[in-house]
Design a protein around this motif. Structure first.
Motif: not given
Length: 175
Positions: A71, A76, A84, A131, A133, A137, A141, A144
């Motif tokens: 991310w 993503l 993606e 994830i 990061v 991001g 975050f 998400l």
């Protein structure tokens, strides 16, 4: 009355103190060189997915298998396929959670990521998302993270990455 015979007997030796200082300096040089070596790493993130057989003892410790997403605040990326999903709107600018969830549902719709999410929802006892990061991001975050953990009810892990790090091919181990 006792007398000292030589003037040399009155002096204090500094050699033990110098020995301690030199040993301390040696340890500090070792620590500094180790830190310098670590900071000059290759700048790559290796994603290791471990696929275990049923008889392997080491696999009984960690029963869940991770699926990696990267991310960066705008997209993503599903690993290892590198497919993606672009997120055109800033998640932190959306007013409420329900609108954020609807927007992400629409963005992910009909993608490989949506198919992967459905597979993990079906097999949530043995799979989860991690994830990765990027610095760009971090601001969005939490939105998400709430999407995956609250809205989709999935287990989620995350790992911050440095901007200059690149993700490289996933290696699978069959033990």
């Amino acid at each position: 009355m006792a007398r000292l015979g030589d003037r040399d007997d009155l002096g204090i030796s500094l050699f033990p103190m110098f020995n301690i200082l030199i040993a301390t300096l040696g340890v500090l040089v070792f620590i500094m060189s180790a830190l310098a070596t670590l900071s000059l790493s290759s700048g790559n993130v290796v994603i290791d997915a471990m696929v275990c057989g049923t008889g392997d003892i080491s696999c009984n410790v960690n029963k869940k298998i991770p699926t990696y997403l990267e991310w960066d605040g705008a997209r993503l990326v599903l690993h290892p396929s590198k497919s993606e999903v672009r997120i055109h709107r800033s998640l932190s600018s959306i007013r409420n959670w329900e609108e954020t969830y609807r927007y992400l549902d629409r963005s992910i719709q009909d993608s490989e990521l949506e198919r992967e999410i459905k597979e993990i929802v079906k097999d949530s006892e043995s799979r989860y998302f991690v994830i990765l990061v990027r610095p760009e991001g971090f601001e969005s975050f939490s939105n998400l993270q709430a999407y995956f953990s609250s809205h989709l009810n999935l287990d989620l892990g995350y790992e911050p990455l440095l901007k200059e790090w690149k993700t490289i091919q996933v290696r699978e181990h069959n033990d």
